[in-house]
Enzyme design. Sequence first.
Site, mmCIF file in Angstrom:
data_model
loop_
_atom_site.group_PDB
_atom_site.id
_atom_site.type_symbol
_atom_site.label_atom_id
_atom_site.label_comp_id
_atom_site.label_asym_id
_atom_site.label_seq_id
_atom_site.Cartn_x
_atom_site.Cartn_y
_atom_site.Cartn_z
ATOM 1 N N ASP A 195 0.809 -1.218 0.000
ATOM 2 C CA ASP A 195 0.000 0.000 0.000
ATOM 3 C C ASP A 195 0.847 1.276 0.000
ATOM 4 O OD1 ASP A 195 -2.417 1.484 0.336
ATOM 5 O OD2 ASP A 195 -2.091 1.549 2.501
ATOM 6 N N GLU A 445 3.654 -7.845 7.239
ATOM 7 C CA GLU A 445 2.481 -8.582 6.782
ATOM 8 C C GLU A 445 2.797 -9.691 5.788
ATOM 9 O OE1 GLU A 445 -0.933 -6.143 5.948
ATOM 10 O OE2 GLU A 445 -0.818 -5.229 7.938
ATOM 11 N N TYR A 498 -6.720 -3.245 12.017
ATOM 12 C CA TYR A 498 -7.492 -2.020 11.791
ATOM 13 C C TYR A 498 -8.936 -2.182 12.253
ATOM 14 C CZ TYR A 498 -3.412 -0.199 9.617
ATOM 15 O OH TYR A 498 -2.138 0.267 9.428
ATOM 16 N N GLU A 534 0.611 -1.541 14.097
ATOM 17 C CA GLU A 534 -0.226 -0.665 13.253
ATOM 18 C C GLU A 534 -1.660 -0.667 13.758
ATOM 19 O OE1 GLU A 534 -0.179 -1.413 9.018
ATOM 20 O OE2 GLU A 534 2.005 -1.586 8.961
HETATM 21 C C1 GCB Z 1 -1.336 -2.370 6.576
HETATM 22 C C2 GCB Z 1 -0.019 -2.243 5.906
HETATM 23 C C3 GCB Z 1 0.291 -0.805 5.517
HETATM 24 C C4 GCB Z 1 -0.949 -0.157 4.967
HETATM 25 C C5 GCB Z 1 -2.030 -0.152 6.027
HETATM 26 C C6 GCB Z 1 -3.332 0.474 5.526
HETATM 27 O O1 GCB Z 1 -1.626 -3.313 7.245
HETATM 28 O O2 GCB Z 1 1.036 -2.778 6.663
HETATM 29 O O3 GCB Z 1 1.319 -0.822 4.586
HETATM 30 O O4 GCB Z 1 -0.720 1.139 4.504
HETATM 31 O O5 GCB Z 1 -2.296 -1.453 6.408
HETATM 32 O O6 GCB Z 1 -3.563 1.633 5.769
HETATM 33 O O7 GCB Z 1 -4.087 -0.240 4.870
#
Ligand code: GCB
Length: 656
Positions: A195, A445, A498, A534
């Site tokens: 990403d 990841e 997330y 994250e």
């Molecule tokens: C993740 C990735 C990161 C992305 C993020 C996202 O898990 O490690 O590279 O930018 O999510 O915002 O989707």
Amino acid sequence: MGLKRIFKSLIILNKEIETSRGMLYPRESETREVRTLDGIWNFVRSDETNPTQGIRDGWFKDDLSKSMPTIPMPVPASYNDITTEQTLRDHVGTVWYDRKFFVPRSWGQDQRVWLRFGSVHYEAYVWINGRSAVKHEMGHLPFETEVTHLLKYGAENRITVMCDNALIQTTVPQGKISEVANDEGVTIIQSYTFDFFNYAGIHRSVHLYTTPKTFIEEVEVKTNLSQNNSVGTVDYSITVNGTAANEAENTLLARLQIYNREGVQVANVTSDSKLVGSLQVDNVKPWWPYLMHSDPGYLYELEIRLYAAKEQLLDVYRLKVGIRTLSWTNTTFLINGKPIYFRGFGRHEDADVRGRGLDNALMARDFNLLKWIGANAYRTSHYPYSEESMQFADQHGIMIIDECPSVDTENFNQVLLDRHKSSLEQLVHRDRNHPSVVMWSIANEPRTGQVNADTYFQFVANYTRSLDSTRPITAAIAVPSNDDKAGRHLDIISFNRYNAWYSNTGRLDMVTQRVISEATGWNKKYDKPVLMSEYGADTLEGLHLQPAFVWSEEFQTEVFSRHFKAFDALRRQKWFIGEFVWNFADFKTAQTYTRVGGNKKGVFTRARQPKAAAHLLRQRYFALGREVDQCNVPNDLFTYIADVGGSNVKHDSADL
Ligand code: GCB
């Protein structure tokens, strides 16, 4: 037959790989000169359907402009966003750079000249005056070669670089190249699952530097502290390159001195001919992270003087050294004997116009913001950052989880494994002397639920450990802990999740317990320290919606706050050792309908201004600093609200 082939491709072996040499950061000294080739170069984009044309037609044999029309291109910078052309932004394959430079006559006498690139993404082929000089594969990492024999002294020279940005299944990171039909024919498309935008070009500085004929090629230091942190030791090992070493091995020796910040010499030693030994610093000032001590980032200067027989001075090199220890158990990670609680960020090297190109102004601003917000750490997600930023981190006491460029790794195969190990070898080699580096991250990841992930990561982790046993190893994992096959090979578990964004979008009431149970699941499975590497929410600066709604500043603030609650519950379990917001600043990605001009999970905008959540995060990071490390908090942490003594209203930092 088919089965046999599949089976064969599944077998991966832990092969020996080529290792890097030299690569000390170029520094001037009594015996060395450094000059940069940064500036405006000439640039050509190759035809995507004919990427090797320049090689076949010998574009490197003369000025590029004789073969193709050129445009000016700044170095260092990504080339993608410099022009207004979509064809250059999204170009797949090779591009060419060249420029002229003079080499002084004096450089031709009795010394050697080296050409060093801070990084070129992804693969580079370099010629000097039409003759092949060096080839290197792997973005974000330096490479160098001797060019003494290729240069014209006291005359003009030409350097030509071909850079290839193509990512395939065996590059690190992986990507796919395909041909798709467009309105007029076919287009070559680079796709990747990660990403962030696949910026390319000469991303960091290009240096020419001189060394004596026999010179200090490598220095490795390892530091230690006595029980009460009062005496420091610096173990060193020096490698020399040059004929003086080969002919008269026993006559070489090094004199090493350590100077404190005031320039006072605090230790010195003369080595034996093996150039390996130790220095002792009494009343040492250990290297401490920001907010863990009133004088963080204390650096000494190690001066190394290499002598041949009869006290003939051959070479001088100086290196900043921070004296600290790291240790870890299944519940704790300690620096100088004190437990660490990380409060930090995942980041990117990313900015408007220059893309991933080194930008000192941006770097200085970023460190000021890190300190303003009270962070003590970041992860170099998802690739090694510039050497200049590693030096900044040393100076400012910012702890680094140093990540190699392996991201979303899947379809494990032998070539990939060898390159992945090479990326770690190059990274450890480059960064092993930085006190700020406290952990190696071997992947982000990776698909660690897949067949072969166990063997693959066992090889990668053990290889990294064999390169450096003084730092723990982690990987940022996103598969559920039940499916994971790699965690047992790590020392510390990092996980990305997330909640309320990708899972249960908008459901702020489904964050806290889920974070607690996921972290607990990881700890139960592996009995190792755990950190959250994250979490976050995309946030469009200036979008305000009350009650909180996805993409608004209110939502990001709420998502953070729900995580804080989980972290505080987890902190009571000793094994939970840190929290890292995704992301420090907004950054560019490939085009997709989930990204508005890029990923907007930044706490700061791409222009490095705070969103609303930055102020909340700042209050938390300083509150943690105060509780965990007894740091002072800034006077402007809280805005005055009202003099309502006796009530619960917080109106200044004394209320923390
Ligand atoms: C993740 C990735 C990161 C992305 C993020 C996202 O898990 O490690 O590279 O930018 O999510 O915002 O989707």
